[in-house]
Scaffold this motif. Structure first.
Motif, PDB file in Angstrom:
ATOM      1  N   ILE A  70       1.217  -0.725   0.033  1.00 13.58           N
ATOM      2  CA  ILE A  70       0.020   0.043  -0.154  1.00 13.58           C
ATOM      3  C   ILE A  70       0.425   1.557   0.180  1.00 13.58           C
ATOM      4  N   PRO A  71       0.452   2.252  -1.185  1.00 14.31           N
ATOM      5  CA  PRO A  71       1.515   2.842  -1.045  1.00 14.31           C
ATOM      6  C   PRO A  71       1.606   4.068   0.019  1.00 14.31           C
ATOM      7  N   ARG A  72       2.273   4.570   0.222  1.00 11.95           N
ATOM      8  CA  ARG A  72       3.021   5.615   1.280  1.00 11.95           C
ATOM      9  C   ARG A  72       2.342   6.733   1.258  1.00 11.95           C
ATOM     10  N   GLY A  73       1.139   7.079   2.192  1.00 14.82           N
ATOM     11  CA  GLY A  73      -0.034   8.213   2.007  1.00 14.82           C
ATOM     12  C   GLY A  73      -1.125   7.821   1.303  1.00 14.82           C
ATOM     13  N   TYR A  74      -1.424   6.680   0.659  1.00 17.80           N
ATOM     14  CA  TYR A  74      -2.390   6.870   0.363  1.00 17.80           C
ATOM     15  C   TYR A  74      -3.493   6.365   1.128  1.00 17.80           C
ATOM     16  N   VAL A  75      -4.588   7.006   1.051  1.00 19.97           N
ATOM     17  CA  VAL A  75      -6.059   6.947   1.651  1.00 19.97           C
ATOM     18  C   VAL A  75      -6.514   5.036   2.371  1.00 19.97           C
ATOM     19  N   ASP A  76      -6.334   4.415   1.067  1.00 24.59           N
ATOM     20  CA  ASP A  76      -6.864   3.044   1.679  1.00 24.59           C
ATOM     21  C   ASP A  76      -6.333   2.185   1.734  1.00 24.59           C
ATOM     22  N   SER A  78      -6.970  -1.114   3.324  1.00 20.67           N
ATOM     23  CA  SER A  78      -7.829  -1.955   3.469  1.00 20.67           C
ATOM     24  C   SER A  78      -6.919  -2.673   1.958  1.00 20.67           C
ATOM     25  N   PRO A  79      -7.876  -4.059   2.038  1.00 15.95           N
ATOM     26  CA  PRO A  79      -6.531  -5.333   0.754  1.00 15.95           C
ATOM     27  C   PRO A  79      -6.811  -4.447  -0.978  1.00 15.95           C
ATOM     28  N   SER A  80      -7.944  -3.461  -0.361  1.00 20.08           N
ATOM     29  CA  SER A  80      -7.975  -2.744  -1.977  1.00 20.08           C
ATOM     30  C   SER A  80      -7.538  -1.773  -2.545  1.00 20.08           C
ATOM     31  N   GLY A  81      -6.476  -1.313  -1.343  1.00 25.02           N
ATOM     32  CA  GLY A  81      -4.952  -0.119  -1.333  1.00 25.02           C
ATOM     33  C   GLY A  81      -4.043  -1.091  -2.105  1.00 25.02           C
ATOM     34  N   LEU A  82      -3.739  -1.870  -2.578  1.00 23.45           N
ATOM     35  CA  LEU A  82      -2.391  -2.437  -2.480  1.00 23.45           C
ATOM     36  C   LEU A  82      -2.400  -2.201  -3.963  1.00 23.45           C
ATOM     37  N   HIS A  83      -0.830  -1.834  -4.245  1.00 16.10           N
ATOM     38  CA  HIS A  83      -0.505  -2.438  -5.640  1.00 16.10           C
ATOM     39  C   HIS A  83       0.352  -3.041  -5.559  1.00 16.10           C
ATOM     40  N   GLY A  84       0.736  -2.924  -6.547  1.00 17.65           N
ATOM     41  CA  GLY A  84       1.896  -4.233  -7.357  1.00 17.65           C
ATOM     42  C   GLY A  84       3.257  -3.217  -7.457  1.00 17.65           C
ATOM     43  N   THR A 134      16.692  16.103 -23.823  1.00 15.20           N
ATOM     44  CA  THR A 134      16.063  16.218 -24.865  1.00 15.20           C
ATOM     45  C   THR A 134      15.297  14.775 -25.168  1.00 15.20           C
ATOM     46  N   ARG A 135      16.129  14.002 -24.072  1.00 15.24           N
ATOM     47  CA  ARG A 135      15.572  12.510 -23.794  1.00 15.24           C
ATOM     48  C   ARG A 135      14.272  12.282 -22.650  1.00 15.24           C
ATOM     49  N   ASP A 136      14.728  13.013 -21.396  1.00 16.55           N
ATOM     50  CA  ASP A 136      13.383  12.769 -19.756  1.00 16.55           C
ATOM     51  C   ASP A 136      12.637  13.315 -19.817  1.00 16.55           C
ATOM     52  N   ILE A 137      11.954  14.280 -20.090  1.00 14.64           N
ATOM     53  CA  ILE A 137      11.367  15.635 -19.667  1.00 14.64           C
ATOM     54  C   ILE A 137      10.365  14.567 -20.931  1.00 14.64           C
ATOM     55  N   ILE A 138       9.345  14.250 -20.054  1.00 16.36           N
ATOM     56  CA  ILE A 138       7.903  13.524 -20.879  1.00 16.36           C
ATOM     57  C   ILE A 138       6.094  14.520 -19.709  1.00 16.36           C
ATOM     58  N   PHE A 139       6.380  15.813 -20.551  1.00 13.66           N
ATOM     59  CA  PHE A 139       5.347  16.895 -20.408  1.00 13.66           C
ATOM     60  C   PHE A 139       4.258  15.976 -20.314  1.00 13.66           C
ATOM     61  N   SER A 140       3.664  15.818 -20.563  1.00 12.73           N
ATOM     62  CA  SER A 140       2.423  14.653 -21.642  1.00 12.73           C
ATOM     63  C   SER A 140       2.129  13.838 -20.253  1.00 12.73           C
ATOM     64  N   THR A 141       2.189  13.251 -19.676  1.00 20.26           N
ATOM     65  CA  THR A 141       2.776  12.003 -18.861  1.00 20.26           C
ATOM     66  C   THR A 141       1.208  11.609 -18.071  1.00 20.26           C
ATOM     67  N   ASN A 142       0.453  10.980 -18.169  1.00 19.75           N
ATOM     68  CA  ASN A 142      -0.644  11.013 -17.220  1.00 19.75           C
ATOM     69  C   ASN A 142      -0.335   9.595 -16.159  1.00 19.75           C
ATOM     70  N   TYR A 143      -0.758  10.378 -14.547  1.00 19.01           N
ATOM     71  CA  TYR A 143      -0.567   9.273 -13.362  1.00 19.01           C
ATOM     72  C   TYR A 143      -2.110   9.321 -12.330  1.00 19.01           C
ATOM     73  N   GLY A 144      -1.886   8.247 -12.057  1.00 16.80           N
ATOM     74  CA  GLY A 144      -2.847   7.894 -10.883  1.00 16.80           C
ATOM     75  C   GLY A 144      -1.994   8.493  -9.605  1.00 16.80           C
ATOM     76  N   GLN A 145      -3.039   8.918  -8.888  1.00 14.69           N
ATOM     77  CA  GLN A 145      -1.957   9.526  -7.872  1.00 14.69           C
ATOM     78  C   GLN A 145      -1.779   8.702  -7.155  1.00 14.69           C
ATOM     79  N   LEU A 146      -0.975   8.497  -6.338  1.00 13.11           N
ATOM     80  CA  LEU A 146      -0.571   7.094  -5.863  1.00 13.11           C
ATOM     81  C   LEU A 146      -0.890   7.736  -3.777  1.00 13.11           C
ATOM     82  N   GLY A 147      -0.422   8.436  -2.556  1.00  7.67           N
ATOM     83  CA  GLY A 147      -0.321   9.024  -2.041  1.00  7.67           C
ATOM     84  C   GLY A 147      -1.407  10.658  -2.215  1.00  7.67           C
TER      85      GLY A 147
END
Length: 265
Positions: A70-76, A78-84, A134-147
């Motif tokens: 369960i990620p640090r700061g994740y609200v849930d 419970s077992p449903s808050g588990l992440h690989g 020139t290689r490492d910036i990915i400004f358009s990334t999408n992500y789900g909040q972890l914490g």
């Protein structure tokens, strides 16, 4: 087929943080001391303002068998808050390799001083590579909040780091963007990240625009950043009438009462 690899440290982290639980979310000021036999590998490293630091995070714990957390700061909690572990930044993983991008503060012989690392004191450093825009910036990334930030102060610090990483300097209008987003998230989302930010902002406050873009990843080309009248920011149905001038000091803006910065309605 199982294959094992041998690695050896090229240096060690020097930090005031001695316990994993005491590590700030965004890390702490630290240094990497390179071992003498790798001195030649530092040739022309001064060309780069930022570096990727690879660390071995296995000190004190054997968590290589842990595959879900369960990620640090994740609200849930419970077992449903588990992440690989491949979906999070947890130090518990089959090969406990940490990766952090950091700004170089100074180079002193075999010591690289960095603005922040989330590695404890004594962490073995496996490798160092340059951060390349020139290689490492990915400004358009999408992500789900972890914490989620526990307090508004924690959120403010996180937002300011994001804004500075985008713009490059700590300025008053960057701090104003931070305070606007902080207010929006605190009043509408209980500090959570809405993921989508419809923003209208004045084009005559370019540093403010940089801050809003760096935090929200909104852009005119994607249709979620629009230019509006001077002195106003609109964000998700809230209108912010700006009070503080663009010449204000960043630290004062970060700690000033909201009513002295803007009028929200």
């Amino acid at each position: 087929m199982s294959v094992e690899f041998a690695v050896r440290p090229v240096g060690y982290v020097r930090s005031e943080v001695l316990d994993r639980k005491a590590m700030p979310t965004w890390g702490a000021t630290a240094a990497v001391e390179i071992l003498p036999e790798f001195a030649d590998a530092l040739l022309k490293i001064e060309k780069h303002s930022h570096l990727w630091i690879f660390g071995w995070l296995g000190q004190g714990r054997d968590e290589r068998h842990v595959l879900q957390v369960i990620p640090r700061g994740y609200v849930d909690r419970s077992p449903s808050g588990l992440h690989g572990v491949f979906a999070v930044r947890s130090p518990a993983r089959p090969n406990p390799i940490g990766l952090t991008a950091a700004r170089v503060i100074a180079l002193d012989g075999l010591t690289i001083r960095l603005d922040r690392l989330d590695f404890m004191d004594g962490t073995p450093v496996l490798d160092i590579k340059p951060y390349l825009a020139t290689r490492d910036i990915i400004f358009s990334t999408n992500y789900g909040q972890l914490g989620q930030a526990r307090t508004r102060e924690d959120l403010r610090n996180s937002l300011m780091t994001q804004a500075v990483q985008f713009h490059g300097q700590r300025k008053g209008d960057l701090a104003l963007a931070v305070r606007i987003i902080e207010h929006y998230r605190a009043t509408r989302f209980e500090l959570g990240d809405p993921g989508h930010y419809p923003v209208t902002a004045p084009i005559d406050r370019p540093v403010l625009l940089d801050g809003l873009m760096g935090i929200t990843r909104s852009t005119p080309g994607r249709g979620n950043l629009h230019f509006g009248p001077s002195g106003l920011v609109q964000l998700g149905g809230i209108t912010y009438r700006l009070i503080v001038p663009d010449t204000a000091d960043a630290e004062k803006v970060l700690h000033a009462p909201e009513e002295t910065l803007f009028d929200a309605s």
